[in-house]
Design an enzyme around this catalytic site. Structure first.
Site, PDB file in Angstrom:
ATOM      1  N   THR A 197      -1.561 -29.289 -91.583  1.00 60.54           N
ATOM      2  CA  THR A 197      -0.113 -29.320 -91.738  1.00 60.54           C
ATOM      3  C   THR A 197       0.506 -29.785 -90.428  1.00 60.54           C
ATOM      4  O   THR A 197      -0.165 -29.803 -89.383  1.00 60.54           O
ATOM      5  CB  THR A 197       0.437 -27.940 -92.155  1.00 60.54           C
ATOM      6  OG1 THR A 197       1.787 -28.075 -92.615  1.00 60.54           O
ATOM      7  CG2 THR A 197       0.395 -26.956 -90.992  1.00 60.54           C
ATOM      8  N   THR A 198       1.745 -30.181 -90.491  1.00 56.44           N
ATOM      9  CA  THR A 198       2.413 -30.748 -89.316  1.00 56.44           C
ATOM     10  C   THR A 198       2.277 -29.858 -88.092  1.00 56.44           C
ATOM     11  O   THR A 198       1.944 -30.311 -86.986  1.00 56.44           O
ATOM     12  CB  THR A 198       3.905 -30.996 -89.620  1.00 56.44           C
ATOM     13  OG1 THR A 198       4.012 -31.982 -90.644  1.00 56.44           O
ATOM     14  CG2 THR A 198       4.651 -31.458 -88.379  1.00 56.44           C
ATOM     15  N   HIS A 231      17.325  -4.131 -45.696  1.00 57.95           N
ATOM     16  CA  HIS A 231      18.768  -4.010 -45.960  1.00 57.95           C
ATOM     17  C   HIS A 231      19.570  -4.979 -45.093  1.00 57.95           C
ATOM     18  O   HIS A 231      20.687  -4.667 -44.669  1.00 57.95           O
ATOM     19  CB  HIS A 231      19.252  -2.572 -45.729  1.00 57.95           C
ATOM     20  CG  HIS A 231      18.491  -1.549 -46.506  1.00 57.95           C
ATOM     21  ND1 HIS A 231      18.721  -1.307 -47.841  1.00 57.95           N
ATOM     22  CD2 HIS A 231      17.473  -0.723 -46.136  1.00 57.95           C
ATOM     23  CE1 HIS A 231      17.891  -0.352 -48.261  1.00 57.95           C
ATOM     24  NE2 HIS A 231      17.120   0.005 -47.251  1.00 57.95           N
ATOM     25  N   ARG A 262       1.463 -16.227 -77.211  1.00 65.53           N
ATOM     26  CA  ARG A 262       0.710 -16.991 -76.208  1.00 65.53           C
ATOM     27  C   ARG A 262       1.642 -17.882 -75.381  1.00 65.53           C
ATOM     28  O   ARG A 262       1.499 -17.997 -74.163  1.00 65.53           O
ATOM     29  CB  ARG A 262      -0.349 -17.853 -76.891  1.00 65.53           C
ATOM     30  CG  ARG A 262      -1.497 -17.066 -77.528  1.00 65.53           C
ATOM     31  CD  ARG A 262      -2.504 -18.028 -78.134  1.00 65.53           C
ATOM     32  NE  ARG A 262      -3.672 -17.337 -78.659  1.00 65.53           N
ATOM     33  CZ  ARG A 262      -3.781 -16.907 -79.913  1.00 65.53           C
ATOM     34  NH1 ARG A 262      -2.771 -17.081 -80.754  1.00 65.53           N
ATOM     35  NH2 ARG A 262      -4.885 -16.298 -80.321  1.00 65.53           N
ATOM     36  N   SER A 285      26.181 -32.686 -44.588  1.00 59.91           N
ATOM     37  CA  SER A 285      27.541 -32.606 -45.108  1.00 59.91           C
ATOM     38  C   SER A 285      28.204 -33.965 -45.018  1.00 59.91           C
ATOM     39  O   SER A 285      27.979 -34.730 -44.073  1.00 59.91           O
ATOM     40  CB  SER A 285      28.365 -31.583 -44.302  1.00 59.91           C
ATOM     41  OG  SER A 285      29.743 -31.652 -44.640  1.00 59.91           O
ATOM     42  N   LYS A 337      26.254 -30.550 -39.382  1.00 61.13           N
ATOM     43  CA  LYS A 337      25.546 -29.659 -40.299  1.00 61.13           C
ATOM     44  C   LYS A 337      24.087 -30.054 -40.497  1.00 61.13           C
ATOM     45  O   LYS A 337      23.754 -31.222 -40.714  1.00 61.13           O
ATOM     46  CB  LYS A 337      26.260 -29.644 -41.655  1.00 61.13           C
ATOM     47  CG  LYS A 337      27.649 -29.040 -41.607  1.00 61.13           C
ATOM     48  CD  LYS A 337      27.587 -27.519 -41.614  1.00 61.13           C
ATOM     49  CE  LYS A 337      27.466 -27.009 -43.020  1.00 61.13           C
ATOM     50  NZ  LYS A 337      27.349 -25.537 -43.063  1.00 61.13           N
ATOM     51  N   ARG A 338      23.214 -29.045 -40.422  1.00 62.25           N
ATOM     52  CA  ARG A 338      21.794 -29.196 -40.763  1.00 62.25           C
ATOM     53  C   ARG A 338      21.475 -28.149 -41.832  1.00 62.25           C
ATOM     54  O   ARG A 338      20.848 -27.127 -41.574  1.00 62.25           O
ATOM     55  CB  ARG A 338      20.921 -29.026 -39.519  1.00 62.25           C
ATOM     56  CG  ARG A 338      21.077 -30.201 -38.554  1.00 62.25           C
ATOM     57  CD  ARG A 338      20.436 -29.998 -37.201  1.00 62.25           C
ATOM     58  NE  ARG A 338      18.999 -29.831 -37.243  1.00 62.25           N
ATOM     59  CZ  ARG A 338      18.181 -30.180 -36.235  1.00 62.25           C
ATOM     60  NH1 ARG A 338      18.682 -30.743 -35.139  1.00 62.25           N
ATOM     61  NH2 ARG A 338      16.888 -29.984 -36.335  1.00 62.25           N
TER      62      ARG A 338
END
Length: 449
Positions: free
Chosen positions: A107-108, A155, A234, A278, A284-285
């Protein structure tokens, strides 16, 4: 313009890799179905259900390059059936006799399920290879920095000293377990499917189970005890395993993002001239690769929820969910492969700012080793009494930004038991890294095998 970012000529390598895309092309999917028809024909010929010459021809002609994709697409529009256009296209390139035996007794869902399993197996092979490479990179970092003291944080605050290698080793051990889990579970979800219309193999009469078993053996897949048309546990297991791997990669990326904060700047994902953080702020890095990884992880883990939802199916066949698996399972593999590749790039190009690590380790004026002072003092005045004494002194140091050593030397409750030389030794973070080095060695020994 692509309808999906995986197909985008601009963004596809952020959401997939060339190797994984090759596994999940339309032709690869059709080839997996052709492979299933070959395996079925050979099993049926062996058991005397179809002529051997028909099986031989089916095997000879089963190449997706021979299938006209335009004809298949048009056929799907007319039939609304996922497999019949392929069956017809395949039959046309075979003799009438051989063509008449294609898909015999199946079957399919037998073919589409098993074909999907073949593709997922190929996808997992690639993922395991990528994970193994990344694990090797991580273990190398763990070894290199296993004695480099840094601030351990709980924390989001300084806790006690650890080593940078210890942090890498935690990642390595988790990734190793993920890889081990995938390898163990292969036998659980790489299973063939052949059940016929309602799963009971009526169409193959008394030879059904024998043919099913040979069909699976031909494809080097495990043999199920019973048809799993409506048992999708599965695939839920597979999606869960993939999502867990993604979680590990996401945790690593998120940690790099946090350690790259301007206020910390201990670890950087890598930088070379030309990389832009940016469009408005030239300085910016940004950890943009790790942010891309984290985005991918969210997509993978979100898709895993469909694996759980797909477990609820009706009666003996239910098409409402198994076609979603063609989408979300392949997408999980594609996106995870990209995340793994990007994480490997990060590990390869990572910059370690050792001076910043040292500076941050000492930024609390010695308070990061207050536990050690408390425990050593506890030998003389008792653990709880020592906690109260060191608590008061630690808060004095913190509130007034004073060297912890100075405060301790002013406290007779401390100096009557511990002298200045001993206190100085106690306050050396490098001398309070516990079993970090030993545990790194154990992780290396465990996974370098």
């Amino acid at each position: 313009m692509a309808s999906n970012l995986i197909d985008s000529q601009i963004f596809k390598d952020q959401y997939s890799t060339p190797e994984m895309r090759a596994i999940f092309t339309e032709r690869a999917q059709i080839q997996s179905w052709l492979d299933c028809w070959v395996a079925l024909a050979k099993a049926e010929a062996k058991n005397g259900v179809i002529p051997q010459r028909a099986a031989n021809e089916i095997e000879k002609k089963a190449d997706a390059k021979n299938i006209d994709m335009d004809v298949v697409r048009e056929g799907f529009k007319k039939t609304s059936h996922p497999l019949m256009p392929q069956i017809r296209a395949f039959a046309k390139i075979c003799s009438p006799e051989a063509g008449g035996y294609i898909h015999w007794g199946a079957t399919t869902q037998d073919i589409t399920d098993t074909g999907m399993i073949l593709q997922l197996r190929n996808g997992q092979n690639l993922i395991e290879k990528q994970m193994g490479h990344l694990l090797t990179q991580i273990l190398a970092k763990a070894e290199k920095y296993k004695q480099l003291p840094m601030a351990g944080r709980t924390h989001a605050q300084h806790a006690v000293p650890i080593t940078l290698g210890y942090k890498f080793a935690i990642w390595g051990d988790e990734l190793g377990r993920d890889l081990q889990r995938l390898q163990h579970d292969r036998k659980e979800y790489f299973v063939g499917q052949l059940g016929g219309a309602a799963g009971d193999l009526d169409s193959l009469f008394e030879k059904g189970v024998a043919i099913r078993n040979d069909f699976c053996k031909n494809l080097q897949l495990d043999i199920p005890a019973i048809t799993w048309h409506v048992s999708r546990d599965r695939l839920a297991n597979f999606s869960s395993d993939i999502a867990i791997v993604a979680g590990t990669i996401g945790k690593m990326a998120n940690e790099v993002i946090n350690l790259q904060r301007t206020e910390l700047e201990e670890v950087e994902e890598g930088f070379q001239m030309g990389k832009i953080g940016s469009s408005t702020m030239p300085q910016k890095r940004n950890p943009m690769i790790c942010e891309n990884i984290y985005a991918n992880v969210r997509l993978v883990q979100n898709n895993a929820a469909l694996g759980m939802a797909s477990m609820i199916q009706e009666h003996e066949r239910d098409m409402t969910f198994w076609q979603t698996e063609w989408q979300y399972l392949s997408e999980m593999c594609l996106i995870l492969s990209a995340a793994l590749k990007m994480m490997s790039q990060v590990m390869d190009q990572m910059i370690i700012h050792e001076e910043n690590i040292k500076h941050n380790l000492n930024m609390t004026n010695g308070l990061i080793v207050s536990e050690r002072v408390m425990l050593d003092l506890g030998r003389y005045i008792g653990r709880q009494n020592a906690h109260e004494v060191i608590y008061e002194d630690a808060q004095e140091s913190f509130n007034n930004n004073r060297l912890f050593l100075e405060v301790l030397l002013e406290d007779e409750r401390v100096t009557k038991s511990v002298d200045k030389v001993t206190l100085k030794k106690m306050l050396d973070p490098a001398k309070y890294i516990g079993s970090c080095v030993q545990m790194v060695n154990e992780v290396e020994s465990k996974w370098q095998k």
